[in-house]
Design an enzyme around this catalytic site. Sequence first.
Site, PDB file in Angstrom:
ATOM      1  N   ARG A  86       0.832  -1.308   0.062  1.00  0.00           N
ATOM      2  CA  ARG A  86       0.139   0.020  -0.138  1.00  0.00           C
ATOM      3  C   ARG A  86       0.783   1.183  -0.081  1.00  0.00           C
ATOM      4  O   ARG A  86       0.273   2.498  -0.440  1.00  0.00           O
ATOM      5  CB  ARG A  86      -0.849   0.090   1.260  1.00  0.00           C
ATOM      6  CG  ARG A  86      -2.007  -1.132   1.160  1.00  0.00           C
ATOM      7  CD  ARG A  86      -3.145  -0.717   0.584  1.00  0.00           C
ATOM      8  NE  ARG A  86      -3.768   0.389   1.002  1.00  0.00           N
ATOM      9  CZ  ARG A  86      -4.860   1.060   0.503  1.00  0.00           C
ATOM     10  NH1 ARG A  86      -5.051   0.616  -0.749  1.00  0.00           N
ATOM     11  NH2 ARG A  86      -5.392   2.055   0.813  1.00  0.00           N
ATOM     12  N   ARG A 127       1.091   2.875  -3.444  1.00  0.00           N
ATOM     13  CA  ARG A 127       0.151   3.201  -4.344  1.00  0.00           C
ATOM     14  C   ARG A 127       0.367   4.777  -4.883  1.00  0.00           C
ATOM     15  O   ARG A 127       0.771   5.559  -4.231  1.00  0.00           O
ATOM     16  CB  ARG A 127      -1.322   3.217  -3.925  1.00  0.00           C
ATOM     17  CG  ARG A 127      -1.686   4.030  -2.776  1.00  0.00           C
ATOM     18  CD  ARG A 127      -2.900   3.638  -2.022  1.00  0.00           C
ATOM     19  NE  ARG A 127      -2.309   3.991  -0.950  1.00  0.00           N
ATOM     20  CZ  ARG A 127      -3.566   5.216   0.075  1.00  0.00           C
ATOM     21  NH1 ARG A 127      -4.580   4.962  -0.528  1.00  0.00           N
ATOM     22  NH2 ARG A 127      -3.408   5.615   1.105  1.00  0.00           N
ATOM     23  N   CYS A 185      -7.630   9.801 -15.735  1.00  0.00           N
ATOM     24  CA  CYS A 185      -8.165   9.133 -14.624  1.00  0.00           C
ATOM     25  C   CYS A 185      -8.509   7.815 -15.018  1.00  0.00           C
ATOM     26  O   CYS A 185      -9.430   7.596 -15.749  1.00  0.00           O
ATOM     27  CB  CYS A 185      -9.383  10.250 -14.297  1.00  0.00           C
ATOM     28  SG  CYS A 185     -10.518   9.289 -13.133  1.00  0.00           S
ATOM     29  N   ASN A 245      -9.314  -3.464  -6.076  1.00  0.00           N
ATOM     30  CA  ASN A 245      -8.434  -2.421  -5.498  1.00  0.00           C
ATOM     31  C   ASN A 245      -6.813  -2.924  -6.275  1.00  0.00           C
ATOM     32  O   ASN A 245      -6.658  -3.905  -5.869  1.00  0.00           O
ATOM     33  CB  ASN A 245      -8.373  -1.925  -4.111  1.00  0.00           C
ATOM     34  CG  ASN A 245      -7.655  -0.830  -3.833  1.00  0.00           C
ATOM     35  OD1 ASN A 245      -6.376  -0.391  -4.175  1.00  0.00           O
ATOM     36  ND2 ASN A 245      -8.234  -0.001  -3.207  1.00  0.00           N
ATOM     37  N   HIS A 262     -16.536  12.538 -13.659  1.00  0.00           N
ATOM     38  CA  HIS A 262     -15.380  12.844 -12.660  1.00  0.00           C
ATOM     39  C   HIS A 262     -15.477  13.767 -11.690  1.00  0.00           C
ATOM     40  O   HIS A 262     -14.993  13.637 -10.552  1.00  0.00           O
ATOM     41  CB  HIS A 262     -14.146  13.364 -13.656  1.00  0.00           C
ATOM     42  CG  HIS A 262     -13.063  13.470 -13.039  1.00  0.00           C
ATOM     43  ND1 HIS A 262     -12.111  12.053 -12.978  1.00  0.00           N
ATOM     44  CD2 HIS A 262     -12.195  14.428 -12.377  1.00  0.00           C
ATOM     45  CE1 HIS A 262     -10.908  12.750 -12.296  1.00  0.00           C
ATOM     46  NE2 HIS A 262     -10.894  14.198 -12.090  1.00  0.00           N
ATOM     47  N   ASN A 317     -13.574   7.378   1.506  1.00  0.00           N
ATOM     48  CA  ASN A 317     -12.736   8.548   1.652  1.00  0.00           C
ATOM     49  C   ASN A 317     -12.955   9.789   0.623  1.00  0.00           C
ATOM     50  O   ASN A 317     -12.733   9.643  -0.269  1.00  0.00           O
ATOM     51  CB  ASN A 317     -11.268   8.000   1.687  1.00  0.00           C
ATOM     52  CG  ASN A 317     -11.021   6.913   2.488  1.00  0.00           C
ATOM     53  OD1 ASN A 317     -11.548   6.710   3.353  1.00  0.00           O
ATOM     54  ND2 ASN A 317     -10.222   6.170   1.984  1.00  0.00           N
ATOM     55  N   HIS A 357     -15.688   7.720  -5.945  1.00  0.00           N
ATOM     56  CA  HIS A 357     -15.677   6.237  -5.630  1.00  0.00           C
ATOM     57  C   HIS A 357     -15.615   5.986  -3.959  1.00  0.00           C
ATOM     58  O   HIS A 357     -15.536   6.583  -3.032  1.00  0.00           O
ATOM     59  CB  HIS A 357     -14.372   5.770  -5.869  1.00  0.00           C
ATOM     60  CG  HIS A 357     -13.023   6.023  -5.295  1.00  0.00           C
ATOM     61  ND1 HIS A 357     -12.508   7.353  -5.392  1.00  0.00           N
ATOM     62  CD2 HIS A 357     -12.319   5.422  -4.184  1.00  0.00           C
ATOM     63  CE1 HIS A 357     -11.592   7.239  -4.681  1.00  0.00           C
ATOM     64  NE2 HIS A 357     -11.352   6.165  -3.916  1.00  0.00           N
ATOM     65  N   PHE A 416      -3.052  13.079  23.047  1.00  0.00           N
ATOM     66  CA  PHE A 416      -4.014  12.807  24.265  1.00  0.00           C
ATOM     67  C   PHE A 416      -4.823  11.896  23.783  1.00  0.00           C
ATOM     68  O   PHE A 416      -5.468  10.609  24.260  1.00  0.00           O
ATOM     69  CB  PHE A 416      -4.555  13.909  24.837  1.00  0.00           C
ATOM     70  CG  PHE A 416      -5.778  13.771  25.756  1.00  0.00           C
ATOM     71  CD1 PHE A 416      -5.269  13.117  27.087  1.00  0.00           C
ATOM     72  CD2 PHE A 416      -7.170  13.677  25.453  1.00  0.00           C
ATOM     73  CE1 PHE A 416      -6.504  12.740  28.059  1.00  0.00           C
ATOM     74  CE2 PHE A 416      -7.974  13.219  26.480  1.00  0.00           C
ATOM     75  CZ  PHE A 416      -7.640  12.873  27.763  1.00  0.00           C
TER      76      PHE A 416
END
Lengths: 435, 435
Positions: free
Chosen positions: B113, B116, B135, B170, B209, B249, B262, B404
């Site tokens: 990963r 990528r 793309c 993926n 897109h 994401n 996506h 924290f």
Amino acid sequence: MANSRSIHGIPPDHATFAAWPPCRFRHDKPPMVAFGRTHPYRRRTSVVDDWNATTLGRFTSTRRQVDWIAQNPASCDHAWPQVSSPYRRQSSDMSTLRYDVTTNDWVIVAPSRARRPIEQPLRNTVSPKTAVQSCPFCPGNERMTPPEIDAVRPGSNLNADDWRVRVIPNLFPALQIEENPDSRTESSSFFRYRGGCGAHEVFIESPHHELALGDQPPDQIVLLFQMLQRRYNDLLRDPRFQAILIFKNHGEWAGTSMHHPHCQLIATPVVPRQSRQKFTIAEEYYDRTGVGLYSRLLEEELNEQTRVLAVNEGFAAVLPYASHVPFETWILPRTQQSSFGSVPSSQLPALAEILKRALRAIHAGLDNPSFNMTIDTAPRGDESKPWFLWHIQILPRLTRRSGFELGSGMPINTVLPEDAASFLRDVDRANAIGD
Amino acid sequence: MANSRSIHGIPPDHATFAAWPPCRFRHDKPPMVAFGRTHPYRRRTSVVDDWNATTLGRFTSTRRQVDWIAQNPASCDHAWPQVSSPYRRQSSDMSTLRYDVTTNDWVIVAPSRARRPIEQPLRNTVSPKTAVQSCPFCPGNERMTPPEIDAVRPGSNLNADDWRVRVIPNLFPALQIEENPDSRTESSSFFRYRGGCGAHEVFIESPHHELALGDQPPDQIVLLFQMLQRRYNDLLRDPRFQAILIFKNHGEWAGTSMHHPHCQLIATPVVPRQSRQKFTIAEEYYDRTGVGLYSRLLEEELNEQTRVLAVNEGFAAVLPYASHVPFETWILPRTQQSSFGSVPSSQLPALAEILKRALRAIHAGLDNPSFNMTIDTAPRGDESKPWFLWHIQILPRLTRRSGFELGSGMPINTVLPEDAASFLRDVDRANAIGD
């Protein structure tokens, strides 16, 4: 409704101010509180934590706010808020803990933290001289901070500029000493909360504005550890505090708002679920095997060697087998010590030495990355249990958590700890030759 | 030692390549794998996840790498790696799960990963036409992706450009279908691991897109939900998978590497501890009270109204009482549904409608913030248990976690959910008037 009114920009209702309750402990001194609501603090454009400012109406987006600041530089040339009402605090500033019934977590809700100022990245935009003049953590600027809680200095004048390590209350605390720690319920009785009772202190690690922790002389790091232990043990005497977390945020990605090297301490009225869980897992392992989980882990790591970064007479620095993030580094004691508060002072030089080595290797090898550092220690009352080892965790902030990690809690680590350790050992050797 | 050798820049040992194992399920098709080790991918300067590239020796820091790329544009004008060895995968690419004995978490260790590619922020540096041409998720560029797993299209030609929703493996999976899911131990027997067996699929939400999920027509969002359900239910038939997480994401802060809208799905060979824990808490509540915890929570929120953003005939969007982050928004079904896989298709339009409203309010009110979205659903075998409600969590990435929060697991939320909900309701009303 003073709370929502003030957030939406209507002047705060002075009738709702609460007088400061009487002091009881030394750390209980009232910090000076500023009402920064109308100050358009300088901020990094990428940090959108100033939603309160956004909803003032003057700004409808962070980008516009930044544009506005660029056109009105005189309005915001102070990086630190004006201290106007040192002994008063607005009720809406108060933190609360809310109980999440779905995870058993306590969440700290602290609206006042959204108003803390964030320094411009100093290296590029401000000359070193200006940075030191405006930095509230630099010697000579002691009046820009709340009165100090403690300090190491040759003289005896409180708040003088001859200190070597200085402790002050956080001006924008996540938890406050005056809050009632008892658990209460909202009217519906389903939703539970308790007052955000706690302590939030800042440790200025050195008078030097630019000297990172790993670059400080070993005896300065020893002074810092001594002070951390002193405050830790002092706060543990307060029966309202169940756990104390010492932590450090270094660099923009780690969530720091101030460049001058400092670390922090937060005392909480509950043991955080995550800490309780780690402690319980260690206890169960001890019940089952008669061996301390962390001692066993350290022994296995020292046997395998592949993930060990450094070892000295008292401590070891290892990159754990199941590291959650790339280059995660732990420092563990090689003798049984459950609590950070009980590390013998004779061992602090060895602790400082190994921490310095680890931080320097990470700094040099990874080009001064942002990182967080935390001290994981036994909760109150469990300081002498034999199944835990207190330890330091250094967590470089090299990657972002994605939706999978947030939704599942399963970390994805893209660097094998064996490779990371091998790389850091090389850097450590090069550092030693350079000394 | 092929692993560490290749990471340090020595050409990979071809003798260690493993042939692709036979296919068994539809999603089991071999994705094309590229060896991107020598490609200096374009990256954002702030994302230092290319440690592998750093250790190649050519670059000693990310900044230098970026400088080098600026001086050698021809060497890196492809945003997507060359597909060279579609049916082979290097052994060092394999993910493993490592067991953290101190927290009972399984950690995914996925070195591949780190390689990528990450698109340049398209809006500023690349013209829209160029963006679409390069793309791999845009129609017409189907050859730039691995062969599709599934798609919604009027025609019947696999990998043609007439799709409306498209599912592909993926290219840099966190888990792989061919790995052995069984638990094993390292030589020392203290450290446990298992193969990174799983599935990692990408759902291209729309051919457009630039069209964010909340801006898509409701029927397009329904198509996406239908496809997510289809893949979810298909993967659940594989007995090796214990849990399936659907997530999205959006934006740089949320960890996305591709601009084209996506979302993703990861099937795991274990139930993540966090999911198991939430499910167990709900079960215990049900045992104690005879009432579903999430149904009760939704009922209380609908009674109080202060944290409700929107309600329609099938679903409600609320900002939970103990939100962990500012503007955290949940979407819950108003009838008993434990699993996302069992939402009746007649209810998908209502689900699409309320999700669109929530996303549009967050987009317009907070200036298109980065956010993660996850679907929390019952684990395998518990899909019909009455004590859980599946739900969507939208988590805007407005603040960074500090030391924290990392050290204690206690979130600090700087915005009261009541204020956040009131703000988003205003935006939602304005959006409705604008329609």
